[in-house]
Design an enzyme around this catalytic site. Structure first.
Site, PDB file in Angstrom:
ATOM      1  N   VAL A   1       0.977  -1.146   0.129  1.00 32.62           N
ATOM      2  CA  VAL A   1      -0.058   0.131   0.013  1.00 32.62           C
ATOM      3  C   VAL A   1       0.685   1.207  -0.104  1.00 32.62           C
ATOM      4  O   VAL A   1       2.258   1.062   0.437  1.00 32.62           O
ATOM      5  CB  VAL A   1      -0.827  -0.151   1.218  1.00 32.62           C
ATOM      6  CG1 VAL A   1      -1.967  -1.100   1.072  1.00 32.62           C
ATOM      7  CG2 VAL A   1      -0.032  -0.185   2.499  1.00 32.62           C
ATOM      8  N   SER A   2       0.458   2.408  -0.511  1.00 32.76           N
ATOM      9  CA  SER A   2       1.298   3.700  -0.623  1.00 32.76           C
ATOM     10  C   SER A   2       1.331   4.539   0.619  1.00 32.76           C
ATOM     11  O   SER A   2       2.291   5.153   0.718  1.00 32.76           O
ATOM     12  CB  SER A   2       0.433   4.355  -1.656  1.00 32.76           C
ATOM     13  OG  SER A   2       0.574   3.754  -2.839  1.00 32.76           O
ATOM     14  N   THR A   3       0.445   4.288   1.613  1.00 33.59           N
ATOM     15  CA  THR A   3       0.489   5.225   2.664  1.00 33.59           C
ATOM     16  C   THR A   3       0.113   4.497   4.009  1.00 33.59           C
ATOM     17  O   THR A   3      -0.675   3.392   3.896  1.00 33.59           O
ATOM     18  CB  THR A   3      -0.678   6.476   2.612  1.00 33.59           C
ATOM     19  OG1 THR A   3      -2.001   5.953   2.343  1.00 33.59           O
ATOM     20  CG2 THR A   3      -0.236   7.095   1.503  1.00 33.59           C
TER      21      THR A   3
END
Length: 205
Positions: free
Chosen positions: A11-13
């Site tokens: 996931v990015s964040t």
């Protein structure tokens, strides 16, 4: 025993979770009869270079510990087309395929995989040209605005930042070699800081 698969989730964040990706990929692996060799999860933006968990998967492939890498989609694995192509080639050399949940299999040993590699190579080249063009355009625009590019003569950001600490250690009687090792800089940098200090002191006298 079925083929050994590493599940890779990203996931990015920090406010996002890999839980859904892990659940979907685990179910996918079970339906396909794969043996799950490990689940690797991390939080990292697509452009971030340092992906510790992905490195572990690559190391597992190098050690012949897996046959497949499972991802929900290719954007979870590759940072860019260039990165995707490079890692696919590295995995192929270890006889490891990347499979997305869409059912798309990237096996560069197969005719279909080689066709995709050719396609990706074209996109990667296009990306490189775009990046180069943007950099050149940005530099030209900055120059047109009168901005001086690169480090200017006399600028020593790291050296100037560490100068007070270097001078304090010299005053304590530490050797240049010891200071260089302690501050992770070169002995020449320490000597240069000391020399500039002596010159400035003489100029003020």
């Amino acid at each position: 025993m079925g083929q050994r698969a590493a599940i890779y989730c990203r996931v990015s964040t920090a406010d996002q979770s890999c839980e859904r990706q892990e659940r979907d990929l685990t179910s996918f692996a079970e339906r396909a009869g794969y043996t799950i060799a490990g689940v690797y999860k991390e939080t990292s933006s697509g452009a971030k270079l340092d992906r510790a968990e992905r490195k572990k998967v690559m190391a597992l492939a190098q050690a012949r510990g897996i046959d497949l890498v499972l991802v929900t989609e290719l954007s979870r694995w590759g940072r860019s087309t260039i990165d995707l192509l490079n890692t696919l080639r590295e995995l192929e050399s270890r006889k490891v395929s990347v499979i997305a949940m869409s059912g798309m299999t990237f096996d560069l040993a197969s005719p279909h995989g080689r066709m995709l590699a050719t396609f990706l190579s074209g996109i990667a080249e296009f990306e490189r040209d775009l990046i180069s063009e943007r950099v050149k355009s940005g530099l030209a625009a900055a120059k047109a605005r009168g901005r001086r590019l690169g480090r200017q003569p006399g600028q020593r950001p790291k050296s100037d930042r560490l100068a007070p600490k270097v001078l304090a250690l010299i005053a304590e009687g530490r050797s240049y070699r010891w200071i260089a090792r302690d501050l992770a800089i070169s002995k020449n940098t320490v000597a240069d800081i000391a020399k500039r200090y002596r010159e400035s002191k003489c100029a003020r006298a």
